[in-house]
Design a protein around this motif. Structure first.
Motif, PDB file in Angstrom:
ATOM      1  N   PRO A 195       0.826  -1.208   0.000  1.00  0.00           N
ATOM      2  CA  PRO A 195       0.000   0.000   0.000  1.00  0.00           C
ATOM      3  C   PRO A 195       0.862   1.259   0.000  1.00  0.00           C
ATOM      4  O   PRO A 195       2.018   1.232   0.430  1.00  0.00           O
ATOM      5  CB  PRO A 195      -0.780  -0.121   1.310  1.00  0.00           C
ATOM      6  N   ARG A 196       0.287   2.365  -0.483  1.00  0.00           N
ATOM      7  CA  ARG A 196       0.972   3.656  -0.410  1.00  0.00           C
ATOM      8  C   ARG A 196       0.854   4.193   1.016  1.00  0.00           C
ATOM      9  O   ARG A 196      -0.229   4.163   1.607  1.00  0.00           O
ATOM     10  CB  ARG A 196       0.358   4.636  -1.405  1.00  0.00           C
ATOM     11  N   LEU A 197       1.956   4.695   1.550  1.00  0.00           N
ATOM     12  CA  LEU A 197       1.979   5.135   2.942  1.00  0.00           C
ATOM     13  C   LEU A 197       1.651   6.615   3.071  1.00  0.00           C
ATOM     14  O   LEU A 197       2.041   7.430   2.227  1.00  0.00           O
ATOM     15  CB  LEU A 197       3.363   4.878   3.552  1.00  0.00           C
ATOM     16  N   ASN A 198       0.963   6.966   4.174  1.00  0.00           N
ATOM     17  CA  ASN A 198       0.803   8.369   4.517  1.00  0.00           C
ATOM     18  C   ASN A 198       1.967   8.802   5.401  1.00  0.00           C
ATOM     19  O   ASN A 198       2.861   8.000   5.707  1.00  0.00           O
ATOM     20  CB  ASN A 198      -0.544   8.623   5.199  1.00  0.00           C
ATOM     21  N   ARG A 199       1.968  10.063   5.835  1.00  0.00           N
ATOM     22  CA  ARG A 199       3.117  10.575   6.593  1.00  0.00           C
ATOM     23  C   ARG A 199       3.315   9.832   7.910  1.00  0.00           C
ATOM     24  O   ARG A 199       4.450   9.528   8.298  1.00  0.00           O
ATOM     25  CB  ARG A 199       2.927  12.073   6.867  1.00  0.00           C
ATOM     26  N   SER A 200       2.249   9.547   8.586  1.00  0.00           N
ATOM     27  CA  SER A 200       2.354   8.832   9.858  1.00  0.00           C
ATOM     28  C   SER A 200       2.921   7.431   9.655  1.00  0.00           C
ATOM     29  O   SER A 200       3.775   6.969  10.425  1.00  0.00           O
ATOM     30  CB  SER A 200       0.979   8.756  10.522  1.00  0.00           C
ATOM     31  N   GLN A 201       2.465   6.754   8.620  1.00  0.00           N
ATOM     32  CA  GLN A 201       2.955   5.409   8.336  1.00  0.00           C
ATOM     33  C   GLN A 201       4.415   5.421   7.903  1.00  0.00           C
ATOM     34  O   GLN A 201       5.176   4.506   8.238  1.00  0.00           O
ATOM     35  CB  GLN A 201       2.083   4.758   7.260  1.00  0.00           C
ATOM     36  N   ILE A 202       4.811   6.441   7.178  1.00  0.00           N
ATOM     37  CA  ILE A 202       6.214   6.573   6.788  1.00  0.00           C
ATOM     38  C   ILE A 202       7.084   6.714   8.027  1.00  0.00           C
ATOM     39  O   ILE A 202       8.134   6.069   8.157  1.00  0.00           O
ATOM     40  CB  ILE A 202       6.410   7.786   5.852  1.00  0.00           C
ATOM     41  N   ALA A 203       6.636   7.544   8.967  1.00  0.00           N
ATOM     42  CA  ALA A 203       7.418   7.779  10.185  1.00  0.00           C
ATOM     43  C   ALA A 203       7.541   6.510  11.021  1.00  0.00           C
ATOM     44  O   ALA A 203       8.637   6.168  11.499  1.00  0.00           O
ATOM     45  CB  ALA A 203       6.782   8.902  10.998  1.00  0.00           C
ATOM     46  N   VAL A 204       6.426   5.802  11.204  1.00  0.00           N
ATOM     47  CA  VAL A 204       6.471   4.636  12.078  1.00  0.00           C
ATOM     48  C   VAL A 204       7.232   3.482  11.442  1.00  0.00           C
ATOM     49  O   VAL A 204       7.979   2.761  12.121  1.00  0.00           O
ATOM     50  CB  VAL A 204       5.047   4.206  12.499  1.00  0.00           C
ATOM     51  N   THR A 205       7.107   3.288  10.129  1.00  0.00           N
ATOM     52  CA  THR A 205       7.864   2.205   9.486  1.00  0.00           C
ATOM     53  C   THR A 205       9.355   2.535   9.427  1.00  0.00           C
ATOM     54  O   THR A 205      10.201   1.635   9.503  1.00  0.00           O
ATOM     55  CB  THR A 205       7.331   1.909   8.078  1.00  0.00           C
ATOM     56  N   ALA A 206       9.686   3.823   9.315  1.00  0.00           N
ATOM     57  CA  ALA A 206      11.096   4.221   9.377  1.00  0.00           C
ATOM     58  C   ALA A 206      11.662   3.935  10.765  1.00  0.00           C
ATOM     59  O   ALA A 206      12.811   3.479  10.901  1.00  0.00           O
ATOM     60  CB  ALA A 206      11.238   5.696   9.032  1.00  0.00           C
ATOM     61  N   PHE A 207      10.857   4.195  11.797  1.00  0.00           N
ATOM     62  CA  PHE A 207      11.277   3.879  13.169  1.00  0.00           C
ATOM     63  C   PHE A 207      11.512   2.382  13.331  1.00  0.00           C
ATOM     64  O   PHE A 207      12.511   1.950  13.929  1.00  0.00           O
ATOM     65  CB  PHE A 207      10.220   4.367  14.157  1.00  0.00           C
ATOM     66  N   LEU A 208      10.600   1.570  12.795  1.00  0.00           N
ATOM     67  CA  LEU A 208      10.764   0.121  12.862  1.00  0.00           C
ATOM     68  C   LEU A 208      12.021  -0.326  12.120  1.00  0.00           C
ATOM     69  O   LEU A 208      12.757  -1.197  12.594  1.00  0.00           O
ATOM     70  CB  LEU A 208       9.538  -0.575  12.277  1.00  0.00           C
ATOM     71  N   GLY A 209      12.251   0.267  10.951  1.00  0.00           N
ATOM     72  CA  GLY A 209      13.439  -0.093  10.187  1.00  0.00           C
ATOM     73  C   GLY A 209      14.723   0.272  10.896  1.00  0.00           C
ATOM     74  O   GLY A 209      15.713  -0.468  10.841  1.00  0.00           O
ATOM     75  N   PHE A 210      14.711   1.421  11.590  1.00  0.00           N
ATOM     76  CA  PHE A 210      15.918   1.852  12.294  1.00  0.00           C
ATOM     77  C   PHE A 210      16.195   0.987  13.525  1.00  0.00           C
ATOM     78  O   PHE A 210      17.342   0.587  13.763  1.00  0.00           O
ATOM     79  CB  PHE A 210      15.793   3.314  12.721  1.00  0.00           C
ATOM     80  N   THR A 211      15.153   0.685  14.301  1.00  0.00           N
ATOM     81  CA  THR A 211      15.355  -0.059  15.542  1.00  0.00           C
ATOM     82  C   THR A 211      15.469  -1.566  15.318  1.00  0.00           C
ATOM     83  O   THR A 211      16.436  -2.197  15.745  1.00  0.00           O
ATOM     84  CB  THR A 211      14.204   0.217  16.526  1.00  0.00           C
ATOM     85  N   GLY A 212      14.471  -2.156  14.633  1.00  0.00           N
ATOM     86  CA  GLY A 212      14.417  -3.609  14.524  1.00  0.00           C
ATOM     87  C   GLY A 212      15.281  -4.205  13.441  1.00  0.00           C
ATOM     88  O   GLY A 212      15.666  -5.377  13.530  1.00  0.00           O
ATOM     89  N   ILE A 213      15.602  -3.410  12.402  1.00  0.00           N
ATOM     90  CA  ILE A 213      16.432  -3.924  11.305  1.00  0.00           C
ATOM     91  C   ILE A 213      17.853  -3.374  11.407  1.00  0.00           C
ATOM     92  O   ILE A 213      18.814  -4.141  11.530  1.00  0.00           O
ATOM     93  CB  ILE A 213      15.818  -3.569   9.936  1.00  0.00           C
ATOM     94  N   PHE A 214      17.989  -2.060  11.362  1.00  0.00           N
ATOM     95  CA  PHE A 214      19.326  -1.451  11.353  1.00  0.00           C
ATOM     96  C   PHE A 214      20.064  -1.655  12.676  1.00  0.00           C
ATOM     97  O   PHE A 214      21.093  -2.336  12.735  1.00  0.00           O
ATOM     98  CB  PHE A 214      19.215   0.033  11.025  1.00  0.00           C
ATOM     99  N   LEU A 215      19.536  -1.072  13.758  1.00  0.00           N
ATOM    100  CA  LEU A 215      20.251  -1.094  15.027  1.00  0.00           C
ATOM    101  C   LEU A 215      20.378  -2.508  15.577  1.00  0.00           C
ATOM    102  O   LEU A 215      21.458  -2.911  16.028  1.00  0.00           O
ATOM    103  CB  LEU A 215      19.539  -0.188  16.035  1.00  0.00           C
ATOM    104  N   TYR A 216      19.279  -3.274  15.537  1.00  0.00           N
ATOM    105  CA  TYR A 216      19.326  -4.629  16.072  1.00  0.00           C
ATOM    106  C   TYR A 216      20.387  -5.473  15.365  1.00  0.00           C
ATOM    107  O   TYR A 216      21.170  -6.170  16.008  1.00  0.00           O
ATOM    108  CB  TYR A 216      17.967  -5.312  15.945  1.00  0.00           C
ATOM    109  N   ASN A 217      20.432  -5.400  14.044  1.00  0.00           N
ATOM    110  CA  ASN A 217      21.340  -6.283  13.314  1.00  0.00           C
ATOM    111  C   ASN A 217      22.786  -5.826  13.347  1.00  0.00           C
ATOM    112  O   ASN A 217      23.697  -6.652  13.294  1.00  0.00           O
ATOM    113  CB  ASN A 217      20.842  -6.444  11.880  1.00  0.00           C
ATOM    114  N   VAL A 218      23.034  -4.522  13.444  1.00  0.00           N
ATOM    115  CA  VAL A 218      24.402  -4.061  13.650  1.00  0.00           C
ATOM    116  C   VAL A 218      24.927  -4.601  14.982  1.00  0.00           C
ATOM    117  O   VAL A 218      26.057  -5.093  15.078  1.00  0.00           O
ATOM    118  CB  VAL A 218      24.474  -2.519  13.610  1.00  0.00           C
ATOM    119  N   CYS A 219      24.081  -4.527  16.022  1.00  0.00           N
ATOM    120  CA  CYS A 219      24.477  -5.057  17.328  1.00  0.00           C
ATOM    121  C   CYS A 219      24.566  -6.580  17.301  1.00  0.00           C
ATOM    122  O   CYS A 219      25.462  -7.168  17.920  1.00  0.00           O
ATOM    123  CB  CYS A 219      23.479  -4.607  18.392  1.00  0.00           C
ATOM    124  N   PHE A 220      23.652  -7.218  16.586  1.00  0.00           N
ATOM    125  CA  PHE A 220      23.625  -8.676  16.461  1.00  0.00           C
ATOM    126  C   PHE A 220      24.924  -9.189  15.839  1.00  0.00           C
ATOM    127  O   PHE A 220      25.601 -10.073  16.394  1.00  0.00           O
ATOM    128  CB  PHE A 220      22.411  -9.051  15.600  1.00  0.00           C
TER     129      PHE A 220
END
Length: 313
Positions: free
Chosen positions: A78-103
């Motif tokens: 689906p196409r994201l609105n501004r709120s969805q862009i912000a929350v999915t970016a947060f998920l990407g930063f914490t659960g994908i980027f930060l978690y896996n760098v530490c992992f």
């Protein structure tokens, strides 16, 4: 390990009384085995290439496959609105980027089996964070479970020498343990952020967008590393490990886990994730020849008991 259990719990209605088919039991147990195997594959990559590059390779494979899955099962993203862009970016930063760098950073410094046991702290840290941020009431039983799980983690971290650690903390808690602790905290943040995402997005869309965001963040760090990586010298074990992490440990595990969520509900499916640390320890001993210490067994059992007590209804 990166898995979508927290998103699934927020996303689907429970089916507490549905029958658990033998085939589904096998799939959920195999999913836990796959996630336990991510620590062995991650250890291979972490010792062969820079951290950002290893994480980028894993999620490049996962992102490509998740987009295909989203197109096949959901008819596209689906196409994201501004709120969805912000929350999915947060998920990407914490659960994908930060978690896996530490992992990967932890796996480059400490054994895979020892790293896997930290996973048992994920639900505990998530419960604590939810209590602080969302004012969720834990109650005496859940606080007791948290205390037992933390004691088990300390037994693992200190290798059973709790008293000696008081005098020389750095002997038991080094950079690898610090990185894995940070990974646990980042996963708790990802879990809580997923609640907001699941208000308007389906699980596949939320996870796919989080993966794409995480891949974008990882590409910034990997850009300066990729040119110096000796790709031509890598053997089959390295390439197989990267493919395993992206395709099996992430995408296949994701699809099978959500099949369990649909059929028996999130609470019953989530029980199978408690097998992940045990599989991680067993596989690290069998495939990497890592020793299984008595403190790992005792601490792991305590942590599992604490998690079970915390999550019991």
């Amino acid at each position: 390990m990166t898995h979508p259990s927290s998103i699934a719990i927020a996303a689907q209605p429970a089916r507490a009384h549905a029958a658990l088919r033998p085939a589904l039991t096998f799939k959920l147990a195999l999913t836990a085995l796959f996630w336990g195997g991510t620590f062995i594959a991650g250890r291979v990559l972490a010792q062969s290439m820079p951290l950002m590059t290893a994480a980028f390779g894993r999620f490049l494979v996962a992102a490509l496959l998740l987009v295909l899955v989203a197109c096949r099962l959901e008819g596209g993203l689906p196409r994201l609105n501004r709120s969805q862009i912000a929350v999915t970016a947060f998920l990407g930063f914490t659960g994908i980027f930060l978690y896996n760098v530490c992992f990967f950073g932890a796996l480059a410094r400490i054994p895979a089996g020892r790293t896997a046991l930290f996973v048992s702290l994920n639900p505990i840290m998530t419960a604590l964070a939810a209590s602080l941020i969302f004012r969720e009431r834990l109650g005496l039983r859940r606080w007791t479970g948290i205390g037992v799980a933390l004691l088990g983690a300390m037994v693992v971290i200190t290798r059973g020498d709790l008293a000696g650690t008081v005098h020389d903390f750095s002997q038991s808690f080094g950079a690898g343990e610090a990185l894995m602790s940070l990974a646990v905290l980042s996963w708790a943040a990802y879990t809580l952020g997923s609640r907001k995402a699941m208000e308007t997005l389906c699980p596949i869309a939320a996870t796919t967008y989080a993966t794409l965001w995480g891949l974008a963040f990882l590409s910034l760090g990997a850009a300066g590393e990729i040119g110096s990586v000796p790709w031509a010298s890598f053997g089959w074990r390295i390439w197989l490990s990267m493919l395993y992490l992206g395709a099996i440990g992430t995408v296949v595990g994701f699809i099978w886990y959500y099949q369990g969520i649909r059929e028996i509900g999130p609470s019953r499916a989530a029980v199978f994730t408690n097998l992940v640390p045990a599989f991680g320890v067993i596989l690290s001993a069998g495939l990497l020849g890592e020793p299984i210490l008595a403190s790992m067994l005792a601490g792991g059992a305590l942590a599992a008991a604490g998690v079970s007590l915390t999550n019991r209804k």
